[in-house]
Design an enzyme around this catalytic site. Sequence first.
Site, short mmCIF file in Angstrom:
data_model
loop_
_atom_site.label_atom_id
_atom_site.label_comp_id
_atom_site.label_asym_id
_atom_site.label_seq_id
_atom_site.Cartn_x
_atom_site.Cartn_y
_atom_site.Cartn_z
N GLY A 50 24.29 13.55 -28.37
CA GLY A 50 24.16 13.82 -26.95
C GLY A 50 24.69 13.26 -25.91
O GLY A 50 24.66 14.38 -24.82
N GLY A 81 0.43 -1.26 -0.11
CA GLY A 81 0.00 0.10 -0.04
C GLY A 81 0.91 0.79 0.37
O GLY A 81 1.92 1.54 -0.01
N GLY A 82 0.09 2.21 0.32
CA GLY A 82 0.94 3.60 0.48
C GLY A 82 2.29 3.04 1.53
O GLY A 82 3.09 4.23 1.33
#
Length: 511
Positions: free
Chosen positions: A404, A172-173
Site C-alpha cells: 500500500g 485553554g481554548g
Amino acid sequence: MSIRESVNHFLELMGRKLMGGGEKAIEKQKKKGKHTARERVEMLLLDPGSFLETDLFVEHSAKDFGMDRKELAGDGVITGYGKVHDRPVAVFAQDFTVAGGSLGKAHAGKIVKIMDGARGAGIPLIGINDSGGARIQEGVESLCGYGDIFFRNTRLSGVVPQISVILGPCAGGAVYSPALTDFVFVVDKISNMFITGPQVIKTVLGEEITQEELGGAMTQSSISGNAHFFARSEKEAFSILKKLLSFLPSNSGEMPPMASAVPPKHELDDHVIPDDRRQAYCVKNVIRGIVDGSDFLEVQEYYARNIIVGFARLNGKPVGIVANQPRVLAGVLDVDASDKAARFIRFCDSFNIPLLTLVDTPGYLPGIDQEHSGVIRHGAKILYAYSEATVPKLTLIMRKAYGGAYIAMCSRHLGADFVASWPTGEIAVMGPEGAANIIFRKEIAAAEDPEACRREKVKEYERKFANPYVAAAKGYVDTIMKPSDTRSTLIKALSLIDHARTGASHGNIPL
Ligand code: HXC
C-alpha cells in the site's frame, strides 16, 4: 486646548501606550528571559521602519472591568503591517505586560481586524502569542472573541499563509487558534501550550506533571507534534520564520518566490544506497545532494521522524519534499507519519508549491496499537492528500516501495506527473523474504535443505519482482536513472511539467 498643549498631550499619551504595561511589568517580562511585544515585532520585520501600527488607541477601560489599572495600553495586543524581505505581512503580537496579554472584546477585535486586513491584501498573517487566555473579567465577550478568531483562521486556511509564534503561555481554548494555522513556532523554556494545566490535571485525574513536561517547547515539538519549528531563542525563531516565508507565496493566487539557482554543496554519489539492502541510511543526505545549496528547511523535525517533510529549492524554484526516512523505523508509514505528511501535502497544494516525494518504505506499520489507533483512517489521509493535490508532483523511488505504501507515496495512480526510480528500486507487494516464505512455502518445506531452498527462492523473487523494471515496462515508472543524474533529471522534469495553476480551494487540515 492650544496646539502646543494638544501636541504635548498626544506625545504623552503615545509615550504611555508604547510602554505597554509599564516599567515594572516589562522588568518582570525580561526576568523570564522574554522580549517585549514591541521588540518581537522589530525582530520579525527585517525591513527597518516598515512597521505600520494600527489601533494603538483601541482599548477597553480597565475600570469597566473592575481591574486595578489605569488603562490597558492597546488592549494588550499590538497589530499592524510591515515588510519581511520587502514583502508585506500582517502581524499581531500579544503584550503580556498588559493584563497578561489576556484576550477581551477589544483585544480580539483588533486581531480580527488585522486578519480581515490580511485577507483583503492577500498577505501572510503572523501571530505572536503570549497570553493568560480569556480575560476573566470580560466573561462571555472573551469567549466570543476567540470564536471570531477561530472562524477567521479557518476561512483564511489555504488562502494566505498563517503562522503562529508561541512566546509565553498559550492555554485553554486559546491554543486552538495556533492549531488552526499552518505553522506553529515554539521556543525552548519560553513557550507553553496546553488545554488544561498541571493543577487541573492533578485535581481531576490525580496525575502529576510539570508545566514544561506537559506543554513545553520540546514536548510540543516531539511528543504531540503540535509545533512545527523548535527554536532555542526568540531570535532564532524569527530567523527560521523569515526563512520559511522565503519559500511561500503571499497568497494562494500567487506562485512561490523564485531565487537564483545554486548547485548542492555535495553531489549524490551512485552508491548512496548501502550494498546490504537491509541497511539503513539517512534520507536527509539524499535530499541535500539534490537541492539547491544543500539547503533544506525541515518541518516537524522532532515528530514522526520516520517521515521527513520540508522545503527546499530545485533550480531556484521552491518545492515541498516528503521523504521516507529509512533510518527511523525503516521508514514505515504509521498514524503519526500519515498525519504529518498529509497536512504538509495539503499546505503545498494550497500554495502552489510542487511536491517531490522520495520513496523508501516497507509499508504501513503492522500491529494492534496501530490498528486500534486508526491507521486505516489516518493512513487514508496521505492517499487523499496526494490524490487531491494538483500541483506538479514528482516521485523518486530510491529503494523499497512495497504494498500500500507504494501506492500511497505519490505513485502514478495517485496522479504523479513524473515517476523516476533508481536501479535499486524495489516495487513489489511485499519484501522478498516475506513474499518467498508465502508463495514458495510448500517447496521450501519439502526441500532437502529448506534454508538453502529459502535463500534461493528469495533470490529468485528479487530477480523477478524486487526491481523497478517490471513497473517501468508497464509505464508506471517513467524513467530509471543513476543517483548522480537525479538533480538534473528532476530539474528538467519540473521545468517541463510545471503547468500553470493557482490556488486549490481547500485549507490545510486533513480531516
Ligand atoms: C485577566 C489575567 C489573566 C486572565 C493573567 N492575567 N491572566 N487577567 N484574565 N486570563 C493578569 C494577572 O492578573 C496579572 O495582572 C497579569 O496578567 C500577569 O499575570 P501573573 O499571574 O502575574 O503572571 P505569571 O505569574 O507569569 O502567570 C502567568 C499565568 C497566570 C500562568 C498565565 O497569570 C494564569 O494562570 N492566568 C490565568 C490563566 C487562565 O486560566 N486563563 C483562562 C484560560 S481559559 P496584574 O494586574 O497583577 O499585572 C480560556 C478559555 C478560552 O482561555 C476559550 C476559548 C474557546
